[in-house]
Structure formats: C-alpha cells, structure tokens
Design a protein around this motif. Structure first.
Motif, PDB file in Angstrom:
ATOM      1  N   SER A 118      47.756  32.523   4.262  1.00 26.74           N
ATOM      2  CA  SER A 118      48.867  31.626   4.064  1.00 26.74           C
ATOM      3  C   SER A 118      48.380  30.289   3.501  1.00 26.74           C
ATOM      4  CB  SER A 118      49.626  31.425   5.375  1.00 26.74           C
ATOM      5  OG  SER A 118      48.838  30.655   6.230  1.00 26.74           O
ATOM      6  N   LEU A 119      49.389  29.582   3.083  1.00 30.34           N
ATOM      7  CA  LEU A 119      49.092  28.273   2.463  1.00 30.34           C
ATOM      8  C   LEU A 119      48.405  27.363   3.468  1.00 30.34           C
ATOM      9  CD1 LEU A 119      49.424  26.527  -0.048  1.00 30.34           C
ATOM     10  CD2 LEU A 119      51.608  25.824   0.878  1.00 30.34           C
ATOM     11  N   THR A 120      48.717  27.428   4.665  1.00 31.88           N
ATOM     12  CA  THR A 120      48.134  26.598   5.700  1.00 31.88           C
ATOM     13  C   THR A 120      46.675  26.966   5.873  1.00 31.88           C
ATOM     14  OG1 THR A 120      50.256  26.888   6.787  1.00 31.88           O
ATOM     15  CG2 THR A 120      48.600  25.746   8.010  1.00 31.88           C
ATOM     16  N   ASP A 121      46.416  28.262   5.858  1.00 28.04           N
ATOM     17  CA  ASP A 121      45.015  28.674   6.008  1.00 28.04           C
ATOM     18  C   ASP A 121      44.188  28.186   4.813  1.00 28.04           C
ATOM     19  OD1 ASP A 121      45.452  29.981   8.386  1.00 28.04           O
ATOM     20  OD2 ASP A 121      45.812  31.933   7.427  1.00 28.04           O
ATOM     21  N   LEU A 133      44.869  25.585   3.001  1.00 29.98           N
ATOM     22  CA  LEU A 133      44.709  24.142   3.138  1.00 29.98           C
ATOM     23  C   LEU A 133      43.639  23.808   4.173  1.00 29.98           C
ATOM     24  CD1 LEU A 133      48.357  22.812   2.941  1.00 29.98           C
ATOM     25  CD2 LEU A 133      46.562  22.510   1.276  1.00 29.98           C
ATOM     26  N   ILE A 134      43.603  24.565   5.246  1.00 30.57           N
ATOM     27  CA  ILE A 134      42.588  24.322   6.283  1.00 30.57           C
ATOM     28  C   ILE A 134      41.221  24.636   5.723  1.00 30.57           C
ATOM     29  CG2 ILE A 134      41.745  25.145   8.511  1.00 30.57           C
ATOM     30  CD1 ILE A 134      44.631  25.422   9.404  1.00 30.57           C
ATOM     31  N   GLN A 135      41.103  25.728   4.978  1.00 30.19           N
ATOM     32  CA  GLN A 135      39.817  26.080   4.396  1.00 30.19           C
ATOM     33  C   GLN A 135      39.385  25.038   3.362  1.00 30.19           C
ATOM     34  OE1 GLN A 135      40.200  30.046   2.854  1.00 30.19           O
ATOM     35  NE2 GLN A 135      40.094  30.985   4.898  1.00 30.19           N
TER      36      GLN A 135
END
Length: 151
Positions: free
Chosen positions: A3-6, A8-10
């Motif tokens: 996902s986009l959040t993952d 962004l976190i990466q």
C-alpha cells in the motif's frame, strides 16, 4: 501489493539513512574545512613566527652595527676634543710667542730709529767739522763701512 502507506514508510525509512548520511557528509565536509583553516592558520602563525625570528635577528645585527658605529663616533669625538685642546694650547703658545716677537720688533725698530738719529747727528758733526761722510752703497746699505787699508 504494498500500500501507499507502506511505500511511504519504506521511503521515509530509506530517507532517514540518506538524511543521516547527508548530515554526516556535511559534518565531515565542515570538519575538513575547519581542519584546513586550522592548518592554514598554523602555517601562517609559523610563518609569522619565522618572520619575527628573522626580524629579531636583523634587529640584533642592526643594533650591534649601530652600537659599534656609536662607539667609533664617541672615540672620534674624544680624539677631536683632545686635538682641539692641543690646538688651543698651541694657539695660546703661538699667540704668546707672536706677542713677544712683536714687542721685540717694536724695540728693534725703536733702536733703529735711535741709531738713524745718531747717524744723522754724526753726519752733521762730520760735515760741520769739514769732513766728508762716506757715500751710501746699495750693497751694504746707506752707510758703507770702510776699513783702513795697509800699504
């Protein structure tokens, strides 16, 4: 799929080490710059120290030369004062001798005038006694001395 959040976190987790690496690079660059500036300041200080050593040596040499010249001038001054004193003494002696000679010349001139008056008187007495005075001669002066000749 992540996902986009993952993502962004990466990306954030990957950006943090990049940020830290950039900060480390920047710190190392600043430290290197500071080290170069410090080295440059040390080199300048060392050069200034060397210049001051050279200046101090030059000052000592100049001072020695100046003091030697001053000593020579003082010795010359003492010699000149001694010579001036001697010249002054000699001048006083010469003036004294000159005065004595002038006095003697005046006495001799007075004697010559007295002798000339005596000669004039004697000539007048010779003429009044009917005798002819001796003629003047250029080689012996106005009054020639004659000695009787033996025959």
């Amino acid at each position: 799929m992540p996902s986009l959040t993952d993502i962004l976190i990466q990306v954030a987790v990957g950006a943090v080490p990049l940020g830290v690496a950039y900060m480390a690079f920047r710190s190392a660059t600043d430290a290197n710059k500071k080290t170069q500036e410090t080295s440059l300041l040390q080199v300048e200080r060392q050069a200034e120290l060397e210049r001051s050593k050279v200046d101090a040596d030059a000052f000592i040499r100049a001072k020695t030369i100046y003091e030697d010249a001053l000593s020579q001038l003082e010795r010359q001054l003492v010699r000149m004062q001694t010579q001036a004193s001697q010249v002054s003494t000699d001048l006083a002696s010469e003036q004294s001798a000159s005065t004595a000679m002038r006095d003697q010349i005046n006495r001799l001139q007075a004697q010559i005038r007295a002798l000339e008056r005596t000669v004039v008187t004697l000539r007048a007495q010779l003429i009044s006694a009917g005798l002819a005075p001796a003629p003047a001669s250029e080689t012996t002066g106005p009054y020639q001395l004659r000695y009787p000749q033996k025959e």
